[in-house]
Scaffold this motif. Structure first.
Motif, PDB file in Angstrom:
ATOM      1  N   GLU A   1      -2.330  54.028 -67.786  1.00 14.10           N
ATOM      2  CA  GLU A   1      -2.187  52.566 -67.859  1.00 14.10           C
ATOM      3  C   GLU A   1      -1.507  52.077 -69.128  1.00 14.10           C
ATOM      4  N   LEU A   2      -1.274  52.949 -70.108  1.00 15.34           N
ATOM      5  CA  LEU A   2      -0.592  52.531 -71.326  1.00 15.34           C
ATOM      6  C   LEU A   2       0.924  52.649 -71.161  1.00 15.34           C
TER       7      LEU A   2
ATOM      8  N   GLY B   1      -2.053  56.463 -57.319  1.00 13.95           N
ATOM      9  CA  GLY B   1      -1.916  55.409 -58.322  1.00 13.95           C
ATOM     10  C   GLY B   1      -0.597  54.682 -58.167  1.00 13.95           C
ATOM     11  N   LYS B   2       0.003  54.270 -59.318  1.00 12.11           N
ATOM     12  CA  LYS B   2       1.297  53.588 -59.268  1.00 12.11           C
ATOM     13  C   LYS B   2       2.003  53.755 -60.599  1.00 12.11           C
ATOM     14  N   LEU B   3       3.315  53.719 -60.532  1.00 14.15           N
ATOM     15  CA  LEU B   3       4.174  53.825 -61.709  1.00 14.15           C
ATOM     16  C   LEU B   3       4.936  52.517 -61.840  1.00 14.15           C
TER      17      LEU B   3
ATOM     18  N   ARG C   1       5.989  50.600 -67.944  1.00  9.23           N
ATOM     19  CA  ARG C   1       5.277  49.364 -68.264  1.00  9.23           C
ATOM     20  C   ARG C   1       3.764  49.592 -68.209  1.00  9.23           C
ATOM     21  N   PRO C   2       2.994  48.732 -68.884  1.00  9.84           N
ATOM     22  CA  PRO C   2       1.526  48.841 -68.807  1.00  9.84           C
ATOM     23  C   PRO C   2       1.049  48.771 -67.348  1.00  9.84           C
ATOM     24  N   GLY C   3      -0.021  49.471 -67.063  1.00 11.19           N
ATOM     25  CA  GLY C   3      -0.607  49.442 -65.719  1.00 11.19           C
ATOM     26  C   GLY C   3      -0.297  50.674 -64.890  1.00 11.19           C
ATOM     27  N   SER C   4       0.584  51.555 -65.377  1.00 11.14           N
ATOM     28  CA  SER C   4       0.885  52.786 -64.646  1.00 11.14           C
ATOM     29  C   SER C   4      -0.328  53.708 -64.738  1.00 11.14           C
ATOM     30  N   ARG C   5      -0.757  54.235 -63.590  1.00 13.07           N
ATOM     31  CA  ARG C   5      -1.942  55.093 -63.581  1.00 13.07           C
ATOM     32  C   ARG C   5      -1.846  56.063 -62.400  1.00 13.07           C
TER      33      ARG C   5
END
Length: 105
Positions: A37-38, A56-58, A86-90
């Motif tokens: 997520e960072l 998850g998502k990138l 970007r922030p939120g990738s997990r």
């Protein structure tokens, strides 16, 4: 080569965004990593990258566009193209680095 469980290989990594090479196919290198997520700073590579999200998502910024890559989807970043996470990738990401030019893409 034996069967590789991609989720276990990613979980065994010491840190998020620390990729582990799993093998090579011709001139391409296959890696796996965990996203946390960072954000990751903008970069460009001398090789093209296929970014394949397993779960998850990138979230990417590619040049002037924002791109979201979901589970089971992939995105190709051509060699030399500036991109940032970007922030939120997990989740779990497979990267296939593909050299371009003679012998590559």
């Amino acid at each position: 080569m034996s069967v590789v469980n991609l989720f276990r290989a990613a979980a065994a990594l010491p840190d998020a965004w620390s990729s582990r090479p799993l093998g090579e196919v011709g001139t391409a290198c296959v890696k796996v990593l965990r996203m946390d997520e960072l954000p990751v700073e903008e970069e460009a590579h001398g090789t093209a990258e296929v970014l394949l999200v397993l779960d998850g998502k990138l979230e990417l910024s590619v040049e002037d566009a924002e791109v979201t890559v979901g589970p089971g989807e992939m995105y190709l970043v051509k060699a030399g193209v500036r991109h940032a996470v970007r922030p939120g990738s997990r989740g779990t990401l497979v990267i296939v680095e593909v050299p371009e030019g003679p012998g590559g893409g």
